[in-house]
Design a protein around this motif. Structure first.
Motif, PDB file in Angstrom:
ATOM      1  N   ASP A   2      -2.702 -10.052   7.263  1.00 25.38           N
ATOM      2  CA  ASP A   2      -3.980 -10.313   6.408  1.00 25.38           C
ATOM      3  C   ASP A   2      -4.301  -9.284   5.578  1.00 25.38           C
ATOM      4  OD1 ASP A   2      -6.115 -12.044   6.056  1.00 25.38           O
ATOM      5  OD2 ASP A   2      -7.339 -10.531   7.286  1.00 25.38           O
ATOM      6  N   LEU A   3      -3.823  -8.246   5.977  1.00 27.78           N
ATOM      7  CA  LEU A   3      -4.071  -7.063   5.089  1.00 27.78           C
ATOM      8  C   LEU A   3      -3.362  -6.805   3.962  1.00 27.78           C
ATOM      9  CD1 LEU A   3      -5.233  -3.823   7.602  1.00 27.78           C
ATOM     10  CD2 LEU A   3      -6.585  -5.083   5.951  1.00 27.78           C
ATOM     11  N   ARG A   4      -2.130  -7.006   4.173  1.00 26.98           N
ATOM     12  CA  ARG A   4      -1.190  -7.051   3.007  1.00 26.98           C
ATOM     13  C   ARG A   4      -1.587  -8.305   2.097  1.00 26.98           C
ATOM     14  NH1 ARG A   4       5.266  -7.282   4.119  1.00 26.98           N
ATOM     15  NH2 ARG A   4       4.637  -5.203   5.208  1.00 26.98           N
ATOM     16  N   SER A   5      -1.781  -9.327   2.618  1.00 24.85           N
ATOM     17  CA  SER A   5      -2.322 -10.546   1.741  1.00 24.85           C
ATOM     18  C   SER A   5      -3.483 -10.112   0.804  1.00 24.85           C
ATOM     19  CB  SER A   5      -2.393 -11.750   2.378  1.00 24.85           C
ATOM     20  OG  SER A   5      -2.833 -12.750   1.566  1.00 24.85           O
ATOM     21  N   GLY A   6      -4.343  -9.581   1.454  1.00 23.15           N
ATOM     22  CA  GLY A   6      -5.641  -9.045   0.750  1.00 23.15           C
ATOM     23  C   GLY A   6      -5.280  -8.175  -0.369  1.00 23.15           C
ATOM     24  N   GLY A   7      -4.232  -7.223   0.042  1.00 21.99           N
ATOM     25  CA  GLY A   7      -3.977  -6.076  -1.023  1.00 21.99           C
ATOM     26  C   GLY A   7      -3.221  -6.640  -2.322  1.00 21.99           C
ATOM     27  N   VAL A   8      -2.139  -7.924  -1.820  1.00 26.20           N
ATOM     28  CA  VAL A   8      -1.518  -8.386  -2.959  1.00 26.20           C
ATOM     29  C   VAL A   8      -2.334  -9.289  -3.911  1.00 26.20           C
ATOM     30  CG1 VAL A   8       0.344 -10.031  -3.137  1.00 26.20           C
ATOM     31  CG2 VAL A   8       0.789  -8.072  -1.503  1.00 26.20           C
ATOM     32  N   THR A   9      -3.214  -9.854  -3.243  1.00 28.29           N
ATOM     33  CA  THR A   9      -4.157 -10.519  -3.889  1.00 28.29           C
ATOM     34  C   THR A   9      -4.731 -10.165  -4.920  1.00 28.29           C
ATOM     35  OG1 THR A   9      -4.151 -12.173  -2.068  1.00 28.29           O
ATOM     36  CG2 THR A   9      -6.031 -12.302  -3.743  1.00 28.29           C
ATOM     37  N   GLU A  10      -5.485  -8.822  -4.403  1.00 26.52           N
ATOM     38  CA  GLU A  10      -6.419  -8.058  -5.422  1.00 26.52           C
ATOM     39  C   GLU A  10      -5.428  -7.530  -6.510  1.00 26.52           C
ATOM     40  OE1 GLU A  10      -9.783  -7.260  -5.226  1.00 26.52           O
ATOM     41  OE2 GLU A  10      -9.781  -8.698  -3.353  1.00 26.52           O
ATOM     42  N   ALA A  11      -4.384  -6.963  -6.200  1.00 32.80           N
ATOM     43  CA  ALA A  11      -3.410  -6.229  -7.012  1.00 32.80           C
ATOM     44  C   ALA A  11      -2.927  -7.692  -8.251  1.00 32.80           C
ATOM     45  CB  ALA A  11      -2.273  -5.698  -6.624  1.00 32.80           C
ATOM     46  N   LYS A  12      -2.808  -8.660  -7.718  1.00 33.52           N
ATOM     47  CA  LYS A  12      -2.345  -9.688  -8.662  1.00 33.52           C
ATOM     48  C   LYS A  12      -3.385 -10.031  -9.579  1.00 33.52           C
ATOM     49  CE  LYS A  12       0.697 -13.470  -9.488  1.00 33.52           C
ATOM     50  NZ  LYS A  12       1.964 -13.363  -9.645  1.00 33.52           N
ATOM     51  N   ASN A  13      -4.694 -10.346  -9.375  1.00 35.06           N
ATOM     52  CA  ASN A  13      -5.707 -10.375 -10.034  1.00 35.06           C
ATOM     53  C   ASN A  13      -6.106  -9.486 -10.894  1.00 35.06           C
ATOM     54  OD1 ASN A  13      -6.319 -13.019  -8.694  1.00 35.06           O
ATOM     55  ND2 ASN A  13      -7.518 -12.199  -6.927  1.00 35.06           N
ATOM     56  N   LEU A  14      -5.450  -8.380 -10.850  1.00 32.00           N
ATOM     57  CA  LEU A  14      -5.599  -7.324 -11.879  1.00 32.00           C
ATOM     58  C   LEU A  14      -4.403  -7.181 -12.774  1.00 32.00           C
ATOM     59  CD1 LEU A  14      -6.662  -4.365  -9.510  1.00 32.00           C
ATOM     60  CD2 LEU A  14      -8.181  -5.671 -11.300  1.00 32.00           C
ATOM     61  N   THR A  15      -3.514  -8.205 -12.600  1.00 31.44           N
ATOM     62  CA  THR A  15      -2.491  -8.352 -13.581  1.00 31.44           C
ATOM     63  C   THR A  15      -1.454  -7.352 -13.425  1.00 31.44           C
ATOM     64  OG1 THR A  15      -3.234  -7.582 -15.463  1.00 31.44           O
ATOM     65  CG2 THR A  15      -3.761  -9.759 -15.075  1.00 31.44           C
ATOM     66  N   VAL A  16      -1.103  -6.853 -12.168  1.00 35.82           N
ATOM     67  CA  VAL A  16       0.005  -5.703 -11.637  1.00 35.82           C
ATOM     68  C   VAL A  16       1.297  -6.583 -11.970  1.00 35.82           C
ATOM     69  CG1 VAL A  16       0.939  -4.271 -10.150  1.00 35.82           C
ATOM     70  CG2 VAL A  16      -1.519  -4.683 -10.349  1.00 35.82           C
ATOM     71  N   ASP A  17       2.335  -5.750 -12.285  1.00 41.10           N
ATOM     72  CA  ASP A  17       3.478  -6.450 -12.713  1.00 41.10           C
ATOM     73  C   ASP A  17       4.143  -7.131 -11.363  1.00 41.10           C
ATOM     74  OD1 ASP A  17       6.183  -6.597 -14.091  1.00 41.10           O
ATOM     75  OD2 ASP A  17       6.771  -4.951 -12.544  1.00 41.10           O
ATOM     76  N   PRO A  18       4.622  -8.002 -11.282  1.00 36.61           N
ATOM     77  CA  PRO A  18       5.151  -8.932 -10.262  1.00 36.61           C
ATOM     78  C   PRO A  18       6.016  -7.900  -9.467  1.00 36.61           C
ATOM     79  CG  PRO A  18       5.394 -10.309 -11.966  1.00 36.61           C
ATOM     80  CD  PRO A  18       4.828  -8.989 -12.702  1.00 36.61           C
ATOM     81  N   PHE A  19       6.899  -7.193 -10.183  1.00 34.72           N
ATOM     82  CA  PHE A  19       8.110  -6.606  -9.341  1.00 34.72           C
ATOM     83  C   PHE A  19       7.667  -5.222  -8.791  1.00 34.72           C
ATOM     84  CE2 PHE A  19      10.184  -8.822 -12.787  1.00 34.72           C
ATOM     85  CZ  PHE A  19      11.060  -9.504 -12.015  1.00 34.72           C
ATOM     86  N   THR A  20       6.485  -4.961  -9.452  1.00 36.02           N
ATOM     87  CA  THR A  20       5.608  -3.547  -8.957  1.00 36.02           C
ATOM     88  C   THR A  20       4.969  -4.080  -7.492  1.00 36.02           C
ATOM     89  OG1 THR A  20       5.479  -2.657 -10.887  1.00 36.02           O
ATOM     90  CG2 THR A  20       3.842  -1.769  -9.360  1.00 36.02           C
TER      91      THR A  20
END
Length: 54
Positions: A2-20
Motif C-alpha cells: 500500500d505504501l509503495r503503491s501510494g509513493g509510485v502513484t504520486e511520483a508517476k503523476n509528477l511525470t517522473v522517469d519510468p526507469f527512475t
C-alpha cells in the motif's frame, strides 16, 4: 504494497522517469512498477498539485 503503491502513484503523476520509478521501487521491470500505479480522477490530481505548492 500500500505504501509503495501510494509513493509510485504520486511520483508517476509528477511525470517522473519510468526507469527512475522502477529503480526506486526496486522492481526488475517497468511493467511491474506500472502495476502499482493507482488511477485517480483529475480532481484528485489537482488537489495533490495544490498541496505540493503550499
Amino acid at each position: 504494497m500500500d505504501l509503495r503503491s501510494g509513493g509510485v502513484t504520486e511520483a508517476k503523476n509528477l511525470t517522473v522517469d519510468p526507469f527512475t520509478l522502477r529503480d526506486a521501487a526496486q522492481h526488475k521491470s517497468v511493467q511491474t512498477t506500472n502495476n502499482y500505479v493507482r488511477d485517480r480522477s483529475s480532481g484528485a490530481n489537482k488537489v495533490v498539485k495544490m498541496r505540493q505548492k503550499g
